[in-house]
Design an enzyme around this catalytic site. Structure first.
Site, PDB file in Angstrom:
ATOM      1  N   GLY A  22      26.094  17.585  41.012  1.00 23.17           N
ATOM      2  CA  GLY A  22      24.722  17.626  40.968  1.00 23.17           C
ATOM      3  C   GLY A  22      24.344  16.678  42.090  1.00 23.17           C
ATOM      4  CB  ILE A  54      19.469   7.513  53.775  1.00 20.94           C
ATOM      5  CG1 ILE A  54      19.546   5.996  53.390  1.00 20.94           C
ATOM      6  CG2 ILE A  54      19.178   8.403  52.885  1.00 20.94           C
ATOM      7  CD1 ILE A  54      20.618   5.745  52.150  1.00 20.94           C
ATOM      8  N   GLY A  75      28.733  14.540  35.585  1.00 25.14           N
ATOM      9  CA  GLY A  75      29.974  13.819  35.211  1.00 25.14           C
ATOM     10  C   GLY A  75      29.863  12.522  34.982  1.00 25.14           C
ATOM     11  CD  GLU A 135      30.111   5.112  41.180  1.00 23.83           C
ATOM     12  OE1 GLU A 135      30.459   4.549  40.349  1.00 23.83           O
ATOM     13  OE2 GLU A 135      30.635   5.408  42.349  1.00 23.83           O
ATOM     14  CE  LYS A 142      26.951  -0.762  54.229  1.00 27.32           C
ATOM     15  NZ  LYS A 142      26.398  -2.169  54.041  1.00 27.32           N
ATOM     16  N   GLY A 143      28.053   4.403  50.099  1.00 25.96           N
ATOM     17  CA  GLY A 143      27.827   5.327  48.830  1.00 25.96           C
ATOM     18  C   GLY A 143      26.410   5.076  48.124  1.00 25.96           C
ATOM     19  CG  ASN A 200      19.211  15.313  52.004  1.00 26.77           C
ATOM     20  OD1 ASN A 200      18.141  15.040  51.510  1.00 26.77           O
ATOM     21  ND2 ASN A 200      19.494  16.552  52.175  1.00 26.77           N
ATOM     22  N   PRO A 201      17.384  12.067  52.858  1.00 25.70           N
ATOM     23  CG  PRO A 201      15.531  11.700  54.374  1.00 25.70           C
ATOM     24  CD  PRO A 201      16.916  12.491  54.136  1.00 25.70           C
TER      25      PRO A 201
END
Ligand SMILES: Cc1cc2nc3c(=O)[nH]c(=O)nc-3n(C[C@H](O)[C@H](O)[C@H](O)COP(=O)(O)OP(=O)(O)OC[C@H]3O[C@@H](n4cnc5c(N)ncnc54)[C@H](O)[C@@H]3O)c2cc1C
Ligand code: SF4
Lengths: 681, 325
Positions: free
Chosen positions: A457, A571, A230, A647, A643-644, A573-574
């Site tokens: 995804g 993190i 998306g 992006e 953290k995200g 899931n690496p």
């Protein structure tokens, strides 16, 4: 919390064996097909709609248009007010839908039998820095002030030993997810509506669709279990969803609508083009005395969409004087929308290119210049950072990349026909979080966790499984996570890189509640926890290093090496994190070298509207793209400490490559994309 | 997509008979079917010629030429050992086009006759002289960044997109054709035509004429190569490409020279002036630059594609220098 490890995607087998069902593929009994009809003019009005011949085509079931506007409820987003008015606001706006037994009949009737006449008016689709209708928006997305100012910028520039004053441009860009936007709308006998949709958030889509159609939220169900990408373009419902719903009502049958790739260019949003002026001043030592960053960008006549292009500049560097501004002009164009790292991505191309120019002017290494201007607190707000490890990213990246061997002189390295150069740029992205709710229930000897999250995804389903397993102190194979359905507990969007933080908090709290309630059932709503906010400025940071080769004769640019070092909390899931980072960086490479949506002003629509003409990076462009991260413990974020990461990978890549192109050739390209045409002329 | 008939012929004659006005031959369909989806082509009938017995590559004994059936797939052509050895520029040109999947489908005949990728031509909501004579050419004042610099007209500034055709034009290929009027042979260059006042006609073929084979003469002595410039590293049409063969004798004098350019004209452009300027001259960068200049003196770039003149010049010099420094 420990790192949970690289668990494989829970739906991986379903996907690679073709059994994962995407929106258009649901076998809905009695479905008909809708073909959206688009305006061929950029501004004006419809004068005649004659559907008689189209309705006479065998197999055609209905035509819906503004000739007989379907009743709608309350429509906040004018892009969704389909068929309500004969006015045309942009080339490609949906003006009618033909519904037929097959997609082919619908399209054929739409193209050959439906007669629509228009009264065209002169249109204006060109963004210019001197446009007479430019204005300063009060707010930029999602709710930042459009303008900030601190200190005396002009004085800071006047006193500076070194200054940069340059204009950088980025073109319109399209998200181009692999799965085209599609929806199936099915009305139930009781007047409720089921929508199979490809969305980044079933709850938000359900709420919007219900409002637009004048229904209660409990009358609408949005199902979106698998989504083929998306990048923001599925973050808000697009017009075709409403088109499907009104078409289904008119035809008395469920209706499937799948946009063609070409239609996606007009109807699913795009990144606004930007024209950015950056002025930097620095003292003898390279310390910034002033930063001034202005962005000129566009929106439609329908609504104000103000991209937050200069907001990263409020976060990045220490300077006694800092001004960030935005200017917008409303043109006869489709409304721009969200695209991976809206704001940060184009904004950081300009800022980080300008920093490279300043480093050159001041004779300071670009890594050192950034380290030198590291702020103690968030520059604009003065708030402390919850964690900030940009300098660590720069240092680690420089070490891994071999930056210390770099000769700063531009245009002096040649290997055969190739000019070789390296460049660096920084990345940043805010760590957001939104309220969500979730339930956890003990079932069949295991646990079922429900949350209306979206896996576009990214691997969200897998990560939430891991998070729940850890919170329940059990193994992931005893946890099943249900997502992608608005009947599940309401959840925030997969957007703003906040999915894991938002849904994960709710999942952890629901699991904690389950354990507390005797192990059977727990529910959570994080509204209060999230609303409590934070005294901290919360952002992820990163540093990207690029090596480029530029063919001295042809101006072809290739990128043999890209390295990103990120500090993005814990993190979870690496394996999945790495694919988010390198996916973002690859998209950034495309932005640097090839992506551009081109408008011929005489017609007003995007001319290169397919994947043969709009080039995204191909496998051959992607050589060695590596992403690593540094461990970051940040207790001020959320229960996961994350953290995200969705992006930040695209933020800074284009500047790193542009800076490397300068280092290779001595040519500073300030207008993206950096093509042979630009390098040779 | 409109309804259409589908017919499969057993041999060339039958195919020609089936190809009534309004019908089109179907090779791999990688271009034709795309254009049908876009509404640019609306054939009443497709005559499938991809299974005709034109699927063989016949190589004459060493030192001779080769004959390539029109239904040979692009992948098979590029992989053929004799083609790779004898005509490396051709193998490389074919391999540089499309993607593996496209080349597996695409045929030699279809590749030669694929249509321009001018963006206006592919969008039926736009006027275009090539689609509708008299509509006008929006590219001239619009987006022609990737269109022609040589041989264009006031009616059309499109380029021919094929890479393979550039190599064939350099190699003096001969195109075998059958049609309602019988069989004939069309030389390359010469198959494709400049737009002039009739941009609708890409080639000199008459309606219903079917390509059956490409015949290649024995390659002249020398080294050859194909170089294609594009901003994306694969799966992109050429901005400019060059097919070049250079045969230099022991005294360093150019004895054989074949040069053709892609991405610059409505046809695969045989650079005859450049060849003339080089033959009999001492090989070397100065001579190559002079040859490139001789050819590009013909260039009349449009406002937004002047870069192609520089690009073509640099590419010719770099490619020839690579062949004979
Ligand atoms: C995304 C994409 C990228 C591409 N990139 C490149 C590239 O970089 N370089 C390049 O060279 N090509 C490229 N191609 C083009 C591809 O090579 C052509 O589409 C292909 O060669 C056409 O062959 P086909 O057999 O599929 O032709 P078709 O699509 O079947 O036919 C094309 C035309 O030829 C006619 N025709 C077919 N066979 C015969 C015959 N035997 N006699 C007479 N007429 C015939 C048809 O009627 C039609 O008009 C690309 C294609 C795509 C889709
Ligand atoms: S250049 Fe040729 S193909 Fe392109 S718009 Fe003009 S006439 Fe049509």
């Amino acid at each position: 919390m420990s790192t949970i490890g690289g668990m494989r995607r829970v739906e991986g087998r379903e996907k690679v064996t073709g059994r994962a069902t995407y929106a258009f593929e649901y076998a809905v009994e009695g479905a008909a097909y809708g073909h959206p009809v688009q305006a061929p003019i950029a501004r004006g009005r419809i004068t005649t709609i004659d559907a008689e011949a189209a309705l006479a085509v065998p197999g055609v079931l209905a035509v819906v248009s503004s000739a007989d506007p379907p009743p709608l409820g309350s429509v906040e987003d004018p892009e969704l007010a389909v068929f309500q008015s004969p006015q045309v606001a942009y080339h490609g706006q949906v003006v009618a839908v033909v519904v037929a037994e097959t997609a082919e009949i619908a399209r054929e009737a739409a193209e050959t039998a439906l007669r629509i006449e228009y009264q065209a008016e002169p249109h204006d689709v060109v963004l210019r820095p001197d446009h007479p209708r430019l204005y300063a928006p009060e707010r930029v997305n999602p709710a930042f002030p459009g303008r900030t100012e601190k200190g005396d910028v002009e004085a800071g520039l006047a006193d500076a030993a070194y200054t940069v004053d340059q204009t950088y441009t980025t073109p319109a860009l399209h998200n181009n997810p692999m799965e085209p936007h599609a929806a199936i709308a099915a009305w139930e006998p009781d007047g409720s509506l089921t929508v199979y949709d490809s969305t980044q958030g079933a709850t938000a889509h359900r709420d919007t669709i219900a409002a637009v159609l004048g229904l209660r939220q409990d009358q609408v169900r949005v199902i979106s279990r698998h989504v083929g990408g998306g990048f923001g373009s599925k973050g808000t419902p697009r017009p075709h969803v409403i088109v499907a719903a009104v078409a289904a009502r008119a035809a008395g049958r469920p209706v499937k609508v799948a946009l063609t790739r070409q239609q996606m260019y007009d109807m699913t949003g795009y990144r606004t083009p930007t024209i950015q002026r950056v002025r930097l001043g620095a003292d003898e030592d390279g310390r910034l005395t002033a930063i001034d960053h202005d962005a000129v960008e566009q929106s439609s006549t329908l609504k104000e969409f103000a991209e937050q292009t200069t907001t990263p500049t409020r976060v990045m560097y220490a300077a006694p004087a800092l001004r960030t501004t935005h200017h917008l002009v409303r043109l006869d164009v489709p409304t721009p929308s969200w695209m991976r790292a809206p704001g940060e991505c184009p904004g950081m191309f300009a800022l980080e290119s300008a920093m490279d120019e300043l480093a050159e002017a001041a004779g300071i290494d670009p890594v050192e210049l950034r380290v030198l201007n590291e702020p103690a607190a968030e520059p604009e707000s003065g708030r402390p950072f919850s964690s900030r490890n940009l300098v660590a990213c720069l240092r680690e990246g420089a070490r891994r990349f071999g930056w210390d061997r770099r000769d700063p002189r531009p245009g002096v390295r040649r290997e055969g026909r190739w000019l070789v150069g390296t460049g660096v740029a920084c990345s940043t992205y805010p760590a957001y979080r939104r309220p969500s709710s979730a339930t956890a229930v003990a079932e069949d000897g295991g646990y079922v966790v429900r949350v209306a999250a979206a896996d576009i995804g990214t691997g969200a389903r897998t990560v939430l499984t891991q998070i729940a397993a850890e919170a329940l102190n059990t193994s992931p194979d005893r946890v099943r996570v249900e997502i992608g359905d608005s009947d599940l507990p309401r959840a925030s969007l997969a957007g703003g890189s906040m999915g894991t933080a938002s849904w994960g908090t709710a999942v952890v709290r629901a699991c904690e509640a389950l354990l507390k309630n005797g192990g059977q059932e727990g529910r959570a709503d994080t509204s209060e926890e999230v609303a409590a906010g934070s005294a901290f400025a919360r952002h992820a940071f990163g540093a990207q290093f690029a090596e480029v080769r530029v063919d001295a004769d042809t101006g072809e640019v290739r990128v043999p090496r890209l390295l990103g070092v990120f500090a993005a909390g814990r993190i979870v899931n690496p394996v999945l994190a790495r694919s988010q980072f390198i996916g973002g960086m690859t998209m950034g490479l495309g932005m640097a070298l090839m992506e551009e949506s081109f408008v011929d002003p005489r017609f007003g629509d995007f001319l290169n509207h397919d994947l043969a003409q709009y080039h995204v990076a191909a496998c051959a462009d992607v050589q060695d793209v590596e992403a690593v991260w540094i461990d970051e413990e940040d207790p001020y974020l959320n229960p996961m400490g994350s953290k995200g990461i969705g992006e930040i990978g695209i933020v800074g890549t284009a500047a790193a490559i542009a800076n490397a192109v300068y280092h290779a050739t001595g040519r500073r390209v300030r207008d993206l994309p950096i093509t042979p045409a630009r390098l040779l002329s | 997509m409109r309804e259409f008939e589908y017919a499969r012929a057993r041999d060339g004659r039958e195919a020609v008979a089936l190809c009534e006005p309004g019908a089109r031959y179907l090779g791999g369909g990688t271009n034709l079917v795309d254009l049908m989806r876009l509404g640019v082509e609306t054939p009443a009938r497709l005559v499938d010629v991809s299974r005709l017995p034109y699927d063989r590559i016949e190589a004459a004994p060493s030192g001779g030429g080769a004959r390539i059936g029109a239904a040979v797939r692009n992948s098979d052509l590029a992989a053929h050992p004799v083609i790779r050895r004898r005509y490396p520029m051709l193998a490389r040109a074919v391999l540089s086009g499309g993607s593996g999947q496209v080349r597996n489908m695409a045929t030699v005949g279809g590749n030669l006759l694929q249509r321009t990728r001018c963006p206006y031509f592919q969008d039926v909501s736009k006027p275009c002289n090539k689609r509708h004579p008299g509509d006008g050419c929006p590219a001239i004042e619009g987006d022609h960044r990737n269109l022609a610099i040589i041989g264009h007209s006031d009616a059309c500034v499109a380029t021919h997109p094929s890479d393979m055709a550039v190599a064939l034009a350099a190699l003096d290929a001969r195109v075998h054709v059958i049609g309602p009027g019988g069989e004939r042979v069309v030389p390359m260059p010469g198959l494709h035509r400049l737009p002039g006042a009739e941009p609708g006609r890409d080639t000199v073929l008459e309606p219903g004429e079917l390509i059956t084979a490409i015949e290649l003469p024995a390659p002249p002595p020398g080294r050859s190569v194909y170089r294609k410039v594009r901003e994306r590293a694969s799966f992109a049409f050429a901005l400019v490409s060059v097919a070049a063969l250079l045969g230099v004798d022991s005294a360093g004098v150019v004895r054989h020279c074949k040069i053709a350019l892609g991405g610059v004209a409505h046809v695969p452009w045989r650079a005859a002036r450049a060849e003339g300027a080089l033959l009999g001259r001492t090989a070397g960068p100065d001579a190559y630059a002079a040859a490139a200049d001789a050819e590009l003196a013909l260039a009349r770039p449009l406002p937004r594609n002047a870069y192609k003149v520089t690009l073509a010049r640099n590419l010719i010099v770099a490619t020839l220098t690579e062949l004979a420094p």
